[in-house]
Structure formats: structure tokens, C-alpha cells
Motif scaffolding. Sequence first.
Motif, PDB file in Angstrom:
ATOM      1  N   ARG A 179      11.197   3.155  -3.954  1.00 25.99           N
ATOM      2  CA  ARG A 179      10.974   1.886  -4.653  1.00 25.99           C
ATOM      3  C   ARG A 179      10.095   0.933  -3.848  1.00 25.99           C
ATOM      4  NH1 ARG A 179      15.819  -0.212  -8.093  1.00 25.99           N
ATOM      5  NH2 ARG A 179      14.033  -0.770  -9.316  1.00 25.99           N
ATOM      6  N   VAL A 180       9.645   1.343  -2.675  1.00 22.86           N
ATOM      7  CA  VAL A 180       8.782   0.497  -1.849  1.00 22.86           C
ATOM      8  C   VAL A 180       7.438   0.323  -2.561  1.00 22.86           C
ATOM      9  CG1 VAL A 180       7.517   0.411   0.339  1.00 22.86           C
ATOM     10  CG2 VAL A 180       9.890   1.138   0.309  1.00 22.86           C
ATOM     11  N   THR A 181       6.980  -0.943  -2.663  1.00 22.73           N
ATOM     12  CA  THR A 181       5.714  -1.230  -3.335  1.00 22.73           C
ATOM     13  C   THR A 181       4.544  -1.040  -2.366  1.00 22.73           C
ATOM     14  OG1 THR A 181       5.672  -3.570  -2.728  1.00 22.73           O
ATOM     15  CG2 THR A 181       6.875  -2.973  -4.758  1.00 22.73           C
ATOM     16  N   PHE A 182       3.336  -1.046  -2.899  1.00 23.97           N
ATOM     17  CA  PHE A 182       2.131  -0.911  -2.084  1.00 23.97           C
ATOM     18  C   PHE A 182       2.062  -2.030  -1.042  1.00 23.97           C
ATOM     19  CE2 PHE A 182      -2.383  -1.782  -1.288  1.00 23.97           C
ATOM     20  CZ  PHE A 182      -2.781  -0.551  -0.809  1.00 23.97           C
ATOM     21  N   TRP A 225       7.791  -3.059   7.750  1.00 22.02           N
ATOM     22  CA  TRP A 225       8.065  -4.342   8.394  1.00 22.02           C
ATOM     23  C   TRP A 225       8.984  -5.178   7.517  1.00 22.02           C
ATOM     24  CZ3 TRP A 225       6.144  -5.150  13.217  1.00 22.02           C
ATOM     25  CH2 TRP A 225       5.204  -4.211  13.663  1.00 22.02           C
ATOM     26  N   ALA A 226       9.789  -6.025   8.175  1.00 26.06           N
ATOM     27  CA  ALA A 226      10.732  -6.899   7.471  1.00 26.06           C
ATOM     28  C   ALA A 226      10.628  -8.304   8.038  1.00 26.06           C
ATOM     29  CB  ALA A 226      12.161  -6.374   7.617  1.00 26.06           C
ATOM     30  N   CYS A 227      11.284  -9.240   7.376  1.00 24.83           N
ATOM     31  CA  CYS A 227      11.332 -10.622   7.845  1.00 24.83           C
ATOM     32  C   CYS A 227      11.864 -10.658   9.291  1.00 24.83           C
ATOM     33  CB  CYS A 227      12.269 -11.448   6.959  1.00 24.83           C
ATOM     34  SG  CYS A 227      11.764 -11.526   5.233  1.00 24.83           S
ATOM     35  N   LEU A 252      12.366  -5.027   2.842  1.00 24.65           N
ATOM     36  CA  LEU A 252      13.746  -5.178   2.379  1.00 24.65           C
ATOM     37  C   LEU A 252      13.865  -6.112   1.186  1.00 24.65           C
ATOM     38  CD1 LEU A 252      15.509  -5.436   5.841  1.00 24.65           C
ATOM     39  CD2 LEU A 252      15.296  -3.419   4.370  1.00 24.65           C
ATOM     40  N   CYS A 253      13.203  -7.295   1.247  1.00 26.70           N
ATOM     41  CA  CYS A 253      13.405  -8.287   0.180  1.00 26.70           C
ATOM     42  C   CYS A 253      12.147  -8.617  -0.612  1.00 26.70           C
ATOM     43  CB  CYS A 253      14.016  -9.560   0.758  1.00 26.70           C
ATOM     44  SG  CYS A 253      12.884 -10.538   1.782  1.00 26.70           S
ATOM     45  N   GLY A 254      10.961  -8.175  -0.159  1.00 27.39           N
ATOM     46  CA  GLY A 254       9.728  -8.415  -0.900  1.00 27.39           C
ATOM     47  C   GLY A 254       9.051  -9.749  -0.616  1.00 27.39           C
ATOM     48  N   THR A 255       9.616 -10.573   0.258  1.00 30.26           N
ATOM     49  CA  THR A 255       9.022 -11.863   0.597  1.00 30.26           C
ATOM     50  C   THR A 255       7.728 -11.661   1.382  1.00 30.26           C
ATOM     51  OG1 THR A 255      11.210 -12.868   0.719  1.00 30.26           O
ATOM     52  CG2 THR A 255       9.443 -14.021   1.885  1.00 30.26           C
ATOM     53  N   PRO A 256       6.676 -12.478   1.115  1.00 30.63           N
ATOM     54  CA  PRO A 256       5.467 -12.383   1.932  1.00 30.63           C
ATOM     55  C   PRO A 256       5.812 -12.621   3.402  1.00 30.63           C
ATOM     56  CG  PRO A 256       5.042 -13.694  -0.021  1.00 30.63           C
ATOM     57  CD  PRO A 256       6.535 -13.453   0.034  1.00 30.63           C
ATOM     58  N   LEU A 257       5.259 -11.795   4.281  1.00 29.55           N
ATOM     59  CA  LEU A 257       5.599 -11.881   5.703  1.00 29.55           C
ATOM     60  C   LEU A 257       4.723 -12.888   6.438  1.00 29.55           C
ATOM     61  CD1 LEU A 257       6.153  -8.123   6.572  1.00 29.55           C
ATOM     62  CD2 LEU A 257       7.885  -9.896   6.322  1.00 29.55           C
ATOM     63  N   THR A 258       5.370 -13.798   7.164  1.00 32.66           N
ATOM     64  CA  THR A 258       4.667 -14.707   8.056  1.00 32.66           C
ATOM     65  C   THR A 258       5.103 -14.443   9.493  1.00 32.66           C
ATOM     66  OG1 THR A 258       6.338 -16.406   7.663  1.00 32.66           O
ATOM     67  CG2 THR A 258       4.355 -16.495   6.304  1.00 32.66           C
ATOM     68  N   ALA A 259       6.328 -14.039   9.691  1.00 30.13           N
ATOM     69  CA  ALA A 259       6.859 -13.584  10.981  1.00 30.13           C
ATOM     70  C   ALA A 259       7.638 -12.315  10.676  1.00 30.13           C
ATOM     71  CB  ALA A 259       7.767 -14.641  11.592  1.00 30.13           C
TER      72      ALA A 259
END
Length: 53
Positions: A5-8, A46-48, A18-25
Amino acid sequence: MDLERVTFEQAKGSRCALCGTPLTADRSLGTFTADTGLLTDPTELWACARPCQ
């Protein structure tokens, strides 16, 4: 984590795997490979930086 289920954007590291949030850190979750889908080649996910929900 359901590797199928991981998106591009998650596979390329622009969104949290894990949650789909845009990564800044971020923090590495390690390298994953699935039998089908986007991650058939070894891919580092990568994750938050702080634990996400």
C-alpha cells in the motif's frame, strides 16, 4: 506496515511511509523489499522524525 500500500511519494521519501504526511524532518525505517508493487527493488523508507500517529 503494508508494503503493497506504499505510494510512489512514500517510496521516494517525500512523504512519511507510516502516515503519509509530507516530510520536513525524518528518520530512516530501513530498507524494504516486497514481492509485488512499488518496492520490488530494495527501497529505503522514511518516516516522521517524531513518532507519527
